[in-house]
Design a protein around this motif. Sequence first.
Motif, PDB file in Angstrom:
ATOM      1  N   GLN A 237       0.839  -1.195   0.000  1.00  0.00           N
ATOM      2  CA  GLN A 237       0.000   0.000   0.000  1.00  0.00           C
ATOM      3  C   GLN A 237       0.873   1.244   0.000  1.00  0.00           C
ATOM      4  N   SER A 238       0.376   2.301  -0.621  1.00  0.00           N
ATOM      5  CA  SER A 238       1.081   3.576  -0.612  1.00  0.00           C
ATOM      6  C   SER A 238       0.963   4.236   0.753  1.00  0.00           C
ATOM      7  N   GLY A 239       1.934   5.085   1.068  1.00  0.00           N
ATOM      8  CA  GLY A 239       1.864   5.823   2.318  1.00  0.00           C
ATOM      9  C   GLY A 239       3.197   6.436   2.672  1.00  0.00           C
ATOM     10  N   THR A 240       3.156   7.391   3.573  1.00  0.00           N
ATOM     11  CA  THR A 240       4.385   8.012   4.041  1.00  0.00           C
ATOM     12  C   THR A 240       4.214   8.496   5.471  1.00  0.00           C
ATOM     13  N   ARG A 241       5.238   8.296   6.268  1.00  0.00           N
ATOM     14  CA  ARG A 241       5.275   8.894   7.586  1.00  0.00           C
ATOM     15  C   ARG A 241       5.532  10.380   7.423  1.00  0.00           C
ATOM     16  N   ALA A 242       5.121  11.169   8.406  1.00  0.00           N
ATOM     17  CA  ALA A 242       5.420  12.601   8.397  1.00  0.00           C
ATOM     18  C   ALA A 242       5.379  13.114   9.829  1.00  0.00           C
ATOM     19  N   THR A 243       6.351  13.904  10.199  1.00  0.00           N
ATOM     20  CA  THR A 243       6.338  14.510  11.534  1.00  0.00           C
ATOM     21  C   THR A 243       5.319  15.636  11.564  1.00  0.00           C
ATOM     22  N   ASN A 244       4.961  16.044  12.759  1.00  0.00           N
ATOM     23  CA  ASN A 244       4.040  17.172  12.890  1.00  0.00           C
ATOM     24  C   ASN A 244       4.619  18.439  12.260  1.00  0.00           C
ATOM     25  N   LYS A 276      -6.171   8.204  19.698  1.00  0.00           N
ATOM     26  CA  LYS A 276      -5.322   8.673  20.801  1.00  0.00           C
ATOM     27  C   LYS A 276      -4.192   9.565  20.313  1.00  0.00           C
ATOM     28  N   TYR A 277      -3.791   9.433  19.058  1.00  0.00           N
ATOM     29  CA  TYR A 277      -2.725  10.293  18.541  1.00  0.00           C
ATOM     30  C   TYR A 277      -3.179  11.745  18.429  1.00  0.00           C
ATOM     31  N   THR A 285       4.965  12.767  16.102  1.00  0.00           N
ATOM     32  CA  THR A 285       3.808  12.567  15.218  1.00  0.00           C
ATOM     33  C   THR A 285       2.497  12.515  16.004  1.00  0.00           C
ATOM     34  N   GLU A 286       2.567  12.765  17.318  1.00  0.00           N
ATOM     35  CA  GLU A 286       1.391  12.566  18.172  1.00  0.00           C
ATOM     36  C   GLU A 286       0.911  13.886  18.787  1.00  0.00           C
ATOM     37  N   ASN A 287      -0.119  13.759  19.649  1.00  0.00           N
ATOM     38  CA  ASN A 287      -0.693  14.908  20.362  1.00  0.00           C
ATOM     39  C   ASN A 287      -1.018  16.045  19.390  1.00  0.00           C
ATOM     40  N   GLN A 288      -1.730  15.710  18.320  1.00  0.00           N
ATOM     41  CA  GLN A 288      -1.820  16.616  17.174  1.00  0.00           C
ATOM     42  C   GLN A 288      -2.770  17.795  17.359  1.00  0.00           C
TER      43      GLN A 288
END
Length: 547
Positions: A237-244, A276-277, A285-288
């Motif tokens: 599957q396509s996708g990418t991580r990304a920081t806030n 929860k993110y 990448t959390e607490n957005q």
Amino acid sequence: MIKLASKVFLIVSVSLIIIIMGGCDKDNFTDPNDPKFDAEFQGVSINLESTFQTIDHFGASGGFQDQWVGKWPDAKREAAAKLLFSNQNDAQGNPEGIGLSLWRTVIGDGAADQSNSGFRSNSWFRETECFLSPDGTYDWSKQEGEQWFLAKAREYGVNKFSAWATTPPYFMTKNGYTFSTSDVATFNAPESNYKAYSNFLATVMNHYEEAGLNFVTICAFNESQYEWNAVIGEASQSGTRATNAEVAAVTRIMDEVFTEKGVNAKIMIPEAAQLKYLFEGTTNTENQIEEFWEESSANYIGDLNNLSQHVAGHSYFSNNTTEESLRQRKTLNSKLQSNPQNLDYWQTEYSLLGAAYQQNRDVNTLEDIDYALWLARIIHTDLVYGNATGWSFWTAFNQSQFGDHPNRFNLILYTPNVDGPSNTDGTLRENKLLWALGNYSRFVKPGMVRFAIVDPDYTNDVASIENFMISGFTNPTTKEIVLVLINATEDTRNLALDGYAERFSVVGDTFEMYTTSATANLRKSTTNAEEITIPAKSIVTLRAPLN
């Protein structure tokens, strides 16, 4: 008249003396079993004046797979569209479809255009075309299947659309693929391509808006908490991580580009992989909600003109226990309510990932209605405790590949005539999940307002979620009332509405009743407002105009 009244008083007084004396002889006036000592009966309390969120939509995503069904023969794809979008009834008054009010579509990344996409051969169905070519030209004949479903949804009356992208087009990424590899730690695009990516998305939105499609939101990121790493040739599957910080940087540029190009759609973030993110966590990448909407944050973007106020998250993996499911929704709602920017919650992706739906049961014993009851439970929890204003299922179409997969990841099961992108036809089978969603989407329409309900038999939230759930909605314009009831128990329940005919009533004292059960799919009947019976293991929608 006075004399007659005196005689009546005398007779009643004498009678009372006789009754009291008789009662003293028997000495039973303190019998604890005497019905006069029973507690006053209390039914389900409806409070139309105590209101919560206004519903924006119920929707579903075409996923990556409407691109195939959307190119099948007319009879097949028309049947699928009717199931998803129709608000019409058959001759018996049963709904022909679930009347979705929003349709989500993907903006393709071009994996299907590559000579070597890096995908596994059995993941061909997730490869998408891209409108933009590496030479900078656009081909609007691409994504033919997706475009067919967009047009058909509008034809059926759907007037809200949403788009998302899993990654920039492959020729804008760092590694030349639509997924991450071991050498790409975060966002799979160099900063030099942030504006190109933004221009691409804005141009696609302009194209759709010029075609008369009302796209209300677009998201440039999807589940940025996950790495989406794969070995070339093994991607699924396509996708990418990304920081806030990366999400904020791209969004700031998109905001400028959307203003320049006059895009009407709002930029929606963050499509968090788990609820929860959105409100907790310490990684980058959390607490957005705090990261993007708190003014003190370095990644604050809440003041951007083109940023949507709908905070998008996915309900996957948030339901391992009932207590945790409730905690996450309540905490999310509290977080949004405390933010001064008038934010609300859109649940944009959910299907039965993980094993929580099994509830420690043998999957071989599960029936279609068990999956449907679980889905209804999640929708109810998101609406009542998360205060969601929008709710969408992932994905409308999917294939069966293993185990009990046919009952978990689709509203319509499709089986192509060729196991590959050259398929031209196939079979379709509606899933019980379709009708469970329909108990909401067909009747709880945009603009309806949720109101307070108290069930005296289930005042404990955990007990209610695990047994019997009720939510209620009204239309301020048409004065219609809709109740959705989920009976997950093995017992039929007779239901009384406290204060009926005193505090509220419905026209003719009659509700239309639509039942989804092991043997029914939104089957229509009617019920007297004072004699409501909810079958065991069923999802029931009651609808009526208020007096």
